[in-house]
Design a protein around this motif. Sequence first.
Motif, short mmCIF file in Angstrom:
data_model
loop_
_atom_site.label_atom_id
_atom_site.label_comp_id
_atom_site.label_asym_id
_atom_site.label_seq_id
_atom_site.Cartn_x
_atom_site.Cartn_y
_atom_site.Cartn_z
N GLY A 76 38.01 23.67 19.30
CA GLY A 76 37.03 24.44 18.54
C GLY A 76 37.54 24.91 17.19
N ASP A 77 38.70 24.39 16.76
CA ASP A 77 39.27 24.74 15.46
C ASP A 77 39.06 23.57 14.51
N PHE A 78 38.20 23.74 13.51
CA PHE A 78 37.86 22.66 12.59
C PHE A 78 38.73 22.64 11.34
N GLY A 79 39.76 23.45 11.32
CA GLY A 79 40.65 23.47 10.18
C GLY A 79 40.42 24.66 9.28
N TYR A 80 40.98 24.59 8.08
CA TYR A 80 40.98 25.71 7.15
C TYR A 80 40.38 25.27 5.82
N SER A 81 39.51 26.10 5.28
CA SER A 81 38.90 25.82 3.98
C SER A 81 39.80 26.36 2.89
N PHE A 82 40.41 25.46 2.12
CA PHE A 82 41.27 25.89 1.02
C PHE A 82 40.46 26.54 -0.09
N LEU A 83 39.22 26.09 -0.27
CA LEU A 83 38.39 26.62 -1.33
C LEU A 83 37.97 28.06 -1.06
N ASN A 84 37.61 28.36 0.20
CA ASN A 84 37.11 29.69 0.56
C ASN A 84 38.17 30.56 1.24
N SER A 85 39.33 29.98 1.52
CA SER A 85 40.43 30.73 2.16
C SER A 85 39.98 31.35 3.48
N ARG A 86 39.23 30.57 4.26
CA ARG A 86 38.75 31.04 5.56
C ARG A 86 38.69 29.86 6.51
N PRO A 87 38.70 30.13 7.82
CA PRO A 87 38.54 29.02 8.78
C PRO A 87 37.19 28.33 8.61
N SER A 89 35.29 26.92 10.84
CA SER A 89 34.30 27.26 11.88
C SER A 89 33.50 28.50 11.49
N GLU A 90 34.16 29.50 10.90
CA GLU A 90 33.44 30.70 10.48
C GLU A 90 32.42 30.38 9.39
N LEU A 91 32.81 29.57 8.44
CA LEU A 91 31.91 29.22 7.34
C LEU A 91 30.70 28.43 7.83
N TRP A 93 29.38 28.44 10.95
CA TRP A 93 28.49 29.26 11.78
C TRP A 93 27.67 30.23 10.95
N GLU A 94 28.19 30.67 9.81
CA GLU A 94 27.42 31.55 8.95
C GLU A 94 26.16 30.87 8.42
N ARG A 95 26.24 29.55 8.24
CA ARG A 95 25.12 28.80 7.67
C ARG A 95 24.34 28.02 8.72
N MET A 96 24.92 27.87 9.90
CA MET A 96 24.28 27.05 10.92
C MET A 96 22.96 27.65 11.39
N GLY A 97 22.91 28.97 11.52
CA GLY A 97 21.70 29.61 12.02
C GLY A 97 20.49 29.31 11.15
N TRP A 98 20.63 29.52 9.83
CA TRP A 98 19.52 29.26 8.93
C TRP A 98 19.22 27.79 8.82
N THR A 99 20.24 26.95 8.91
CA THR A 99 20.02 25.51 8.84
C THR A 99 19.19 25.03 10.02
N VAL A 100 19.56 25.45 11.23
CA VAL A 100 18.82 25.06 12.43
C VAL A 100 17.41 25.65 12.40
N PHE A 101 17.30 26.89 11.96
CA PHE A 101 15.99 27.54 11.89
C PHE A 101 15.05 26.77 10.96
N VAL A 290 34.56 19.09 4.67
CA VAL A 290 33.79 17.85 4.59
C VAL A 290 33.85 17.10 5.91
N MET A 291 35.04 16.97 6.49
CA MET A 291 35.17 16.23 7.75
C MET A 291 34.40 16.92 8.87
N ALA A 292 34.46 18.24 8.92
CA ALA A 292 33.74 18.97 9.97
C ALA A 292 32.23 18.80 9.83
N LEU A 293 31.72 18.84 8.61
CA LEU A 293 30.28 18.71 8.41
C LEU A 293 29.80 17.28 8.68
N LEU A 294 30.61 16.29 8.36
CA LEU A 294 30.24 14.91 8.67
C LEU A 294 30.22 14.69 10.18
#
Length: 322
Positions: A76-87, A89-91, A93-101, A290-294
């Motif tokens: 369940g660990d998709f790596g680390y975002s160097f651009l946002n300095s955050r995991p 998975s957190e990034l 899930w923040e957008r997944m809810g609105w995307t699915v909705f 990018v890899m996680a979203l693909l």
Amino acid sequence: MGVYLLRRVLVAIPTLWLISVLVFAVIQLQPGGFLENLLEDPRVSRETIENIRRQYLLDQPVWVQYLHWLGGIVRGDFGYSFLNSRPVSELIWERMGWTVFLAFLTILVTWVIAIPLGIYTALNRYGPSSTALNFVGYFGLATPDFLVALLLIYWVLSTGGTNVGGLFSPQYIDAPWSWAKFQDMLAHLWIPLIVIGLDGTATIMRQMRANLLDVLSQDYIRTARAKGLAERVVLWKHAVRNAINPLISLAGLQLPTLISSTIIASIVLSLPTIGPFLYDSLLNKDQYVVMALLMLSALLLMVGNLLADVLLAWVDPRIRYE
């Protein structure tokens, strides 16, 4: 059905593994990377960059990096975002809810509107209203979604409206849920629904029209009428039920499409969805994002196809998966 579902899940595992290999290979083939871009930043020392490389095994052989990334996905660990300095998975899930909705709401509204319009245009194929609806369908197919978004924004602003861009007004973005916030969301929501759903509505309407016209010319429809069945029974129980079957298979393709094909429209409308996030990550070569979203897009495609097959078996009693 249980055996069929189990078999599909077992087939999905090696399929996702092959997709992961392709995704990782394509990302590795791109020239440069996010860390190489940091070398041009005087605020970041070379020692810091080397520490990041060692921490995420970027100094190891490619196969070691792949196994490390794949093992993280399993945990369940998709790596680390160097651009946002955050995991990552957190990034996500923040957008997944609105995307699915937005995805499911768009699919629901599209089908509720497109199927009746397709039936109406098939039964009144030479009428003026049917011709007008067909013209709207051609317009929806031929017009890019971002252009529709720009036209709607211009129209709203020119008429004195302000509810454009995003899903909430600035004062409600971080506010707790309330009736006023819900009403504000509804005031913003109609533009994204039109922009994202116009192409799908036009496609399904025209395909439903073509399918129904083809079914109405079949021998069993003429036989049903010759037996004296009421026209509504012939239409809804036999014709429409068979004409809608091919469209159900297309429903499984709409989930990933609503993420990948509406990126520009989502950017224009400032929607908090995954599409703009993927675009920014591609521009900045944020490889783990990018890899996680693909991979997520591939998973949605497989889940959508599975749901479409199950729904098709439920709608059509002639189909059985054994």
